[in-house]
Design an enzyme around this catalytic site. Structure first.
Site, PDB file in Angstrom:
ATOM      1  N   ASP A  45      -2.025  10.302  -4.586  1.00  0.00           N
ATOM      2  CA  ASP A  45      -1.541   9.691  -3.304  1.00  0.00           C
ATOM      3  C   ASP A  45      -2.106  10.010  -2.291  1.00  0.00           C
ATOM      4  O   ASP A  45      -1.807   9.694  -0.991  1.00  0.00           O
ATOM      5  CB  ASP A  45       0.066   9.441  -3.278  1.00  0.00           C
ATOM      6  N   SER A  46      -3.068  11.179  -2.482  1.00  0.00           N
ATOM      7  CA  SER A  46      -4.019  11.928  -1.260  1.00  0.00           C
ATOM      8  C   SER A  46      -4.746  10.700  -1.058  1.00  0.00           C
ATOM      9  O   SER A  46      -5.653  10.750   0.187  1.00  0.00           O
ATOM     10  CB  SER A  46      -4.699  13.013  -1.708  1.00  0.00           C
ATOM     11  N   ASP A  84      -0.434   8.954  -9.337  1.00  0.00           N
ATOM     12  CA  ASP A  84       0.561   9.658  -8.807  1.00  0.00           C
ATOM     13  C   ASP A  84       1.519   8.500  -8.567  1.00  0.00           C
ATOM     14  O   ASP A  84       1.386   7.193  -8.149  1.00  0.00           O
ATOM     15  CB  ASP A  84       0.164  10.068  -7.358  1.00  0.00           C
ATOM     16  N   LYS A 112       2.644  11.133 -12.246  1.00  0.00           N
ATOM     17  CA  LYS A 112       2.805  12.544 -11.665  1.00  0.00           C
ATOM     18  C   LYS A 112       3.918  12.143 -10.739  1.00  0.00           C
ATOM     19  O   LYS A 112       3.961  11.613  -9.666  1.00  0.00           O
ATOM     20  CB  LYS A 112       1.540  13.145 -11.214  1.00  0.00           C
ATOM     21  N   GLU A 114       6.624  14.414  -7.775  1.00  0.00           N
ATOM     22  CA  GLU A 114       6.672  15.562  -7.091  1.00  0.00           C
ATOM     23  C   GLU A 114       8.337  16.140  -7.211  1.00  0.00           C
ATOM     24  O   GLU A 114       9.162  15.127  -6.781  1.00  0.00           O
ATOM     25  CB  GLU A 114       6.314  15.496  -5.572  1.00  0.00           C
ATOM     26  N   GLU A 181       0.854  23.647  -6.575  1.00  0.00           N
ATOM     27  CA  GLU A 181       0.109  23.357  -5.066  1.00  0.00           C
ATOM     28  C   GLU A 181       0.563  24.296  -4.257  1.00  0.00           C
ATOM     29  O   GLU A 181       1.835  24.583  -3.927  1.00  0.00           O
ATOM     30  CB  GLU A 181       0.287  22.085  -4.830  1.00  0.00           C
TER      31      GLU A 181
HETATM   32  O1  KIV Z   1      -2.318  13.410  -4.445  1.00  0.00           O
HETATM   33  C1  KIV Z   1      -3.033  14.381  -4.676  1.00  0.00           C
HETATM   34  O2  KIV Z   1      -4.586  14.426  -4.874  1.00  0.00           O
HETATM   35  C2  KIV Z   1      -2.544  15.457  -5.331  1.00  0.00           C
HETATM   36  C3  KIV Z   1      -3.418  16.686  -5.656  1.00  0.00           C
HETATM   37  C4  KIV Z   1      -3.562  17.208  -4.339  1.00  0.00           C
HETATM   38  C5  KIV Z   1      -2.641  17.656  -6.471  1.00  0.00           C
HETATM   39  O3  KIV Z   1      -1.550  15.434  -5.607  1.00  0.00           O
END
Ligand code: KIV
Length: 263
Positions: A45-46, A84, A112, A114, A181
């Site tokens: 989600d970056s 994510d 994934k 969090e 992280e």
């Molecule tokens: O969203 C992302 O790119 C991430 C990484 C920084 C682990 O969660």
């Protein structure tokens, strides 16, 4: 490159062989990642920050994640694709079930999430129903406001103990991978040693089982390079060579260097 499976990743950990992970958001880069034989690609989600110009991951939606996961899938059939779950897509178990299903149907092979203790039932529910889960502890960017900003986590003893306990809980609940992280390198080393599942570090020092970088940092096209990251494009000259250089540096232990970590 053979297709990556959860078993092949666990075998790498057992053999003590580190593996690279990189983010991607479209088919063109996903194809190059496959050519570079990188085992795992994360549709992070970056993308909210690096691709869409938001100042955090909070505005990223399920529709965004599905759109980009589909694109990555079209470009890459060999790397394991993690997608994510975006902000509030797993606030309740039912939401998590519905949204993880949508990501898997868009081409993800793992989702994934969090967070720690509060996710125990959610991770159990997903994994028991056949949806592989990657945990994410330490700095969890979706909670950056609650955390008081983007700061290293686990520096005090109580915080560190909680992260260790959460890591064990996630493994016991069925998670197959864990991202750590921005935690002190010594804490990441302890967790990597104690868990059977592979631990992927970012800003977590040199002693995790795998490393992940945000693709645009690795290529030096993010506005600001985090101190735990490295621009691999300058020395390599083209994107494929940069990806290969990154993969090789992770496998040989040349990246990250101790200075890329935190105390
Ligand atoms: O969203 C992302 O790119 C991430 C990484 C920084 C682990 O969660």
């Amino acid at each position: 490159m053979k297709s990556t499976t959860l078993t092949s990743l666990k075998n790498l950990k057992v053999a003590g062989e580190k593996f690279p992970v990189v983010t991607a958001y479209d088919a063109a880069f996903a194809r190059l990642i496959e050519q570079a034989a990188i085992e795992v690609v994360l549709v992070g989600d970056s993308l909210g920050n690096v691709l869409l110009g938001y100042d955090s991951t909070v505005p990223v939606t399920m529709d965004d994640m599905i759109h980009h996961t589909r694109a990555v899938r079209r470009g890459n059939n060999k790397s394991l694709i993690i997608a994510d779950m975006p902000f509030m897509a797993y606030a309740s178990e039912l939401q998590a079930m519905d949204n993880a299903t949508r990501l898997m149907q868009a081409g993800a092979q793992m989702v994934k999430l969090e967070g720690g203790a509060w996710l125990e039932e959610t991770v159990l529910m997903l994994t028991e129903r056949g949806i592989p889960v990657c945990g994410h502890l330490g700095l969890t960017p979706q909670s950056y406001i609650k955390l008081g900003g983007y700061r290293v986590q686990g520096r005090d003893e109580q915080e560190a103990e909680q992260i260790v306990a959460d890591a064990h809980m996630l493994e016991e609940a069925g998670a197959d991978l864990l991202v750590l992280e921005c935690v002190p390198s010594s804490l990441a080393a302890t967790i990597s040693r104690e868990l059977d599942i592979p631990v992927i570090g970012i800003g977590a020092g040199p002693d995790t089982d795998a490393q992940v970088l945000v693709l645009y940092d690795l290529l030096g096209i993010s506005p600001r390079l985090p101190r735990f990251s490295k621009n691999f494009l300058t020395e390599s000259g083209n994107v494929l060579s940069a990806l290969e250089a990154y993969a090789s540096a992770v496998r040989t232990g040349a990246f990250p260097e101790p200075d890329h970590g935190f105390r």
